[in-house]
Design an enzyme around this catalytic site. Structure first.
Site, PDB file in Angstrom:
ATOM      1  N   GLN A 179       0.393  -1.503  -0.152  1.00 47.34           N
ATOM      2  CA  GLN A 179      -0.259  -0.259   0.365  1.00 47.34           C
ATOM      3  C   GLN A 179       0.935   1.540  -0.083  1.00 47.34           C
ATOM      4  O   GLN A 179       1.096   2.423  -0.584  1.00 47.34           O
ATOM      5  CB  GLN A 179      -0.864  -0.186   1.285  1.00 47.34           C
ATOM      6  CG  GLN A 179      -2.083   0.701   1.530  1.00 47.34           C
ATOM      7  CD  GLN A 179      -2.422   0.833   0.259  1.00 47.34           C
ATOM      8  OE1 GLN A 179      -2.821  -0.064  -0.620  1.00 47.34           O
ATOM      9  NE2 GLN A 179      -3.522   1.877  -0.059  1.00 47.34           N
ATOM     10  N   SER A 205      -5.359   1.353   4.384  1.00 47.70           N
ATOM     11  CA  SER A 205      -5.806   0.691   3.883  1.00 47.70           C
ATOM     12  C   SER A 205      -6.535  -1.088   4.210  1.00 47.70           C
ATOM     13  O   SER A 205      -6.713  -0.857   5.195  1.00 47.70           O
ATOM     14  CB  SER A 205      -5.781  -0.017   2.688  1.00 47.70           C
ATOM     15  OG  SER A 205      -6.109  -0.572   1.024  1.00 47.70           O
ATOM     16  N   HIS A 207      -8.110  -3.642   2.591  1.00 41.32           N
ATOM     17  CA  HIS A 207      -7.183  -4.234   1.883  1.00 41.32           C
ATOM     18  C   HIS A 207      -6.346  -5.268   3.016  1.00 41.32           C
ATOM     19  O   HIS A 207      -5.799  -6.053   3.032  1.00 41.32           O
ATOM     20  CB  HIS A 207      -6.849  -4.006   0.027  1.00 41.32           C
ATOM     21  CG  HIS A 207      -7.522  -4.393  -0.267  1.00 41.32           C
ATOM     22  ND1 HIS A 207      -8.156  -4.231  -1.530  1.00 41.32           N
ATOM     23  CD2 HIS A 207      -7.578  -2.271  -0.546  1.00 41.32           C
ATOM     24  CE1 HIS A 207      -9.324  -4.408  -2.413  1.00 41.32           C
ATOM     25  NE2 HIS A 207      -9.033  -2.253  -1.580  1.00 41.32           N
ATOM     26  N   GLU A 257     -17.197   3.161  -4.721  1.00 38.21           N
ATOM     27  CA  GLU A 257     -16.926   2.528  -4.931  1.00 38.21           C
ATOM     28  C   GLU A 257     -16.870   1.389  -5.034  1.00 38.21           C
ATOM     29  O   GLU A 257     -17.347   0.212  -4.337  1.00 38.21           O
ATOM     30  CB  GLU A 257     -15.184   2.124  -4.369  1.00 38.21           C
ATOM     31  CG  GLU A 257     -14.471   2.971  -4.104  1.00 38.21           C
ATOM     32  CD  GLU A 257     -12.897   2.682  -4.005  1.00 38.21           C
ATOM     33  OE1 GLU A 257     -12.737   1.470  -3.488  1.00 38.21           O
ATOM     34  OE2 GLU A 257     -12.258   3.675  -4.237  1.00 38.21           O
ATOM     35  N   HIS A 260     -16.222  -2.289  -4.561  1.00 39.58           N
ATOM     36  CA  HIS A 260     -15.010  -3.083  -3.353  1.00 39.58           C
ATOM     37  C   HIS A 260     -16.289  -2.699  -2.140  1.00 39.58           C
ATOM     38  O   HIS A 260     -16.846  -2.609  -1.587  1.00 39.58           O
ATOM     39  CB  HIS A 260     -14.197  -1.044  -3.059  1.00 39.58           C
ATOM     40  CG  HIS A 260     -13.430  -1.666  -1.694  1.00 39.58           C
ATOM     41  ND1 HIS A 260     -12.193  -1.748  -1.389  1.00 39.58           N
ATOM     42  CD2 HIS A 260     -13.807  -2.216  -0.178  1.00 39.58           C
ATOM     43  CE1 HIS A 260     -11.950  -2.152  -0.584  1.00 39.58           C
ATOM     44  NE2 HIS A 260     -13.305  -2.123   0.385  1.00 39.58           N
TER      45      HIS A 260
HETATM   46 ZN   LIG Z   1     -10.697  -1.676  -2.778  1.00 44.55          ZN
END
Ligand SMILES: [Zn+2]
Length: 291
Positions: A179, A205, A207, A257, A260
């Site tokens: 990231q 993040s 993620h 998004e 996501h």
């Molecule tokens: Zn994402």
């Protein structure tokens, strides 16, 4: 006579409602007497009523209400819960359910307790990563966590065999270092202010949690594809939420998004989906960088 009758009825109702709202022990945690995941004055009121025998608490509720773990429900417990509601109280780790070793650091605007454990922030048992709450650089599960991977696998299968749609992962787990590189590259291209609207700073993040992934396309037009529409309508059934919904940029800190998704479990995903709120609104959390 009539008045007495009324009072008895009211007391009976109160007692019945207390017994009727038995909730699974897993839903209850320290101070959360009604097990709704929040810590509110209502919890303290219920403890006060219980302490003068106006209501009967279930065993789970008693456990949750017993803030000092002395096995008695007293006015002291109600006072403690009230203090916790306004962020003044401390917790005894041994009382907490599934949050051993966690520290209560605050109460959200919606009354949810905010815990920190090993440098990570939890609300309602969910690991939180946004612009306000960061993950330590040392947190590195290395891949999507099993519960997230399995849920996506099932969703992918159902989308394919049920609707003939192909959902696929384009970005799943990302380490702190990955990231960092990604964010630095975006900053170099678009500048920090612009990069902050679409890319998370390292540690911030989702993620990195191993509980989030991007599917199919990183373009907003994905929302209008058959796959995007199916995902928006069905993801919650598999425990996922569209983490950065349309029109919620002020709350989430990110642009829309539609690709996501974040795993939160079916029960919470369904509640959040039905609320029409984003995660931050639902739990009363902020998502703003400190600097
Ligand atoms: Zn994402």
């Amino acid at each position: 006579m009539k008045k007495t009758h009324k009072i008895i009825c009211l007391l009976l109702l109160l007692a019945m409602s207390a017994v009727a709202c038995c909730v699974p022990a897993s839903a209850l945690a320290f101070g959360d007497v009604d097990g709704d995941g929040r810590l509110l004055a209502a919890d303290a009121r219920m403890v006060l009523r219980a302490s003068v025998n106006l209501v009967t608490l279930s065993e789970e509720q008693k456990k949750a209400a017993d803030t000092d773990c002395d096995k008695a429900i007293t006015a002291a417990d109600a006072r403690n819960i009230l203090r916790l509601c306004v962020g003044l109280g401390n917790t005894d780790d041994s009382c907490m359910n599934g949050m051993d070793g966690a520290t209560l650091v605050g109460i959200s605007q919606k009354g949810y307790r905010i815990y920190v454990k090993n440098g990570m922030t939890y609300v309602d048992g969910l690991l939180i990563a946004n612009k306000t709450y960061a993950l330590p650089s040392s947190y590195n599960p290395g891949a999507l966590l099993n519960e997230c991977y399995d849920a996506f696998d099932k969703m992918q299968t159902d989308a394919w065999y049920g609707a003939g749609l192909y959902l696929y992962e384009i970005s799943g787990f990302r380490s702190y270092e990955t990231q960092q590189n990604l964010y630095d590259r975006y900053v170099a291209t678009d500048g920090k202010a612009e990069a902050d609207t679409y890319s998370a700073r390292p540690g911030h993040s989702e993620h990195q949690t191993g509980l989030a992934l991007d599917v199919n396309s990183l373009y907003e037009s994905f929302a209008d594809t058959a796959e995007g529409r199916w995902l928006a309508a069905n993801a919650h059934k598999y425990g996922f939420i569209i983490r950065y919904p349309k029109g919620k940029t002020d709350q989430t800190g990110y642009i829309y998004e539609p690709w996501h998704i974040r795993y939160v479990g079916v029960e919470k995903a369904t509640k959040i989906f039905n609320s029409g709120l984003c995660l931050e609104e639902y739990y009363g959390l902020t998502s703003v960088y400190a600097d």
